[in-house]
Scaffold this active site. Structure first.
Site, PDB file in Angstrom:
ATOM      1  N   CYS A 157       0.825  -1.206   0.000  1.00 64.40           N
ATOM      2  CA  CYS A 157       0.000   0.000   0.000  1.00 64.40           C
ATOM      3  C   CYS A 157       0.866   1.266   0.000  1.00 64.40           C
ATOM      4  O   CYS A 157       1.503   1.550  -0.998  1.00 64.40           O
ATOM      5  CB  CYS A 157      -0.999  -0.031   1.151  1.00 64.40           C
ATOM      6  SG  CYS A 157      -2.380   1.133   0.922  1.00 64.40           S
ATOM      7  N   HIS A 190      -3.769  -5.015   0.633  1.00 63.45           N
ATOM      8  CA  HIS A 190      -3.232  -5.420   1.932  1.00 63.45           C
ATOM      9  C   HIS A 190      -3.305  -6.942   2.092  1.00 63.45           C
ATOM     10  O   HIS A 190      -4.226  -7.473   2.727  1.00 63.45           O
ATOM     11  CB  HIS A 190      -4.013  -4.732   3.060  1.00 63.45           C
ATOM     12  CG  HIS A 190      -3.641  -3.304   3.269  1.00 63.45           C
ATOM     13  ND1 HIS A 190      -2.670  -2.911   4.167  1.00 63.45           N
ATOM     14  CD2 HIS A 190      -4.083  -2.173   2.673  1.00 63.45           C
ATOM     15  CE1 HIS A 190      -2.542  -1.597   4.129  1.00 63.45           C
ATOM     16  NE2 HIS A 190      -3.393  -1.120   3.225  1.00 63.45           N
ATOM     17  N   GLU A 227      -1.651  -8.831   3.966  1.00 65.28           N
ATOM     18  CA  GLU A 227      -1.534  -9.269   5.365  1.00 65.28           C
ATOM     19  C   GLU A 227      -2.904  -9.466   6.000  1.00 65.28           C
ATOM     20  O   GLU A 227      -3.069 -10.326   6.888  1.00 65.28           O
ATOM     21  CB  GLU A 227      -0.688  -8.274   6.178  1.00 65.28           C
ATOM     22  CG  GLU A 227      -1.346  -6.989   6.601  1.00 65.28           C
ATOM     23  CD  GLU A 227      -1.488  -5.944   5.490  1.00 65.28           C
ATOM     24  OE1 GLU A 227      -2.034  -4.857   5.767  1.00 65.28           O
ATOM     25  OE2 GLU A 227      -1.045  -6.215   4.355  1.00 65.28           O
TER      26      GLU A 227
END
Length: 232
Positions: free
Chosen positions: A105, A208, A210
């Site tokens: 990001c 994202h 994660e």
């Protein structure tokens, strides 16, 4: 065990922090996450890099437009000058060392701008409003597709030409940095991922992973490949 340095977020109260999702994804990849201090001391930055095996550039507030030679427009959001002071030279140093880098990001934007790229300060204002990119109402859910270029590192890692991703950004890379190859775009044509070939591992993604990695193998695969590169 491989050590992965993670760049922090600075809170309004002056604390540095990082999302647990980043930590969990790195641990699942078999590496040890290390939260880096926030500093503009370049000697300390070099020392940090000497103790880690890879650099994870994380998400957060907007990159300051002065970092890519522009004036801040009204459509630009909150910036993070303290992070810019650290992350741009730190990224440059890591590139000079051929250290593996995974940039997420804001981190993807820092990586591109470090290499001379620039930005849309606001997607809806300067690019298109056809696809709604800032979906902070669904931060951990898949909200749109990205189309992955065959033959790229991202394609090799995921094995897919289409990915469903989350989306928490109102800015995006307009022109990628020197030497970077665009490896994924959203269905509206917006750059969603770029990589630097000829390196151990340098990959930036706009979404994202994660926050998806606990449920979706293709998201965790990015961290696994990154951690593997850190051990080479």
């Amino acid at each position: 065990m491989r050590l992965i340095g993670i760049t922090p977020t600075l809170t309004d109260k002056g604390n540095i922090t990082i999302g647990q999702d980043y930590i969990d994804a790195v641990i699942r990849a078999g590496a040890l996450p290390v939260l880096l201090p926030l500093t503009k001391n370049k000697t300390l930055m070099e020392e940090m890099l000497g103790h880690i095996d890879g650099l994870l550039l994380t998400g957060g507030d907007d990159v300051g437009p002065q970092m890519y030679g522009e004036e801040k427009l009204p459509c630009c959001g909150e910036t993070a000058p303290r992070r810019d002071e650290m992350e741009f030279p730190l990224c440059r140093m890591a590139l000079d060392r051929d250290m593996p880098i995974l940039a997420i990001c804001r981190g993807h934007q820092v990586l591109s701008c470090t290499l001379g790229g620039n930005m849309f300060q606001d997607i809806a204002t300067q690019f298109s409003a056809d696809l709604r990119h800032p979906r902070s109402d669904m931060p951990r859910d898949k909200v749109h597709k990205v189309l992955v270029e065959k033959g790229t590192l991202l394609h090799a890692i995921t094995g897919q030409t289409e990915l469903e991703v989350n989306s928490r950004h109102h800015q995006a890379v307009k022109m990628p940095g020197q030497g970077m190859t665009v490896c994924a775009r959203a269905t509206d044509g917006l750059i969603e991922a770029a990589e630097l070939s000829g390196r151990k591992f340098v990959l930036g993604v706009q979404w994202h992973p994660e926050s998806l990695s606990d449920r979706y193998p293709e998201a965790q695969a990015l961290f696994n490949a990154f951690a593997e590169a850190c051990g080479q």
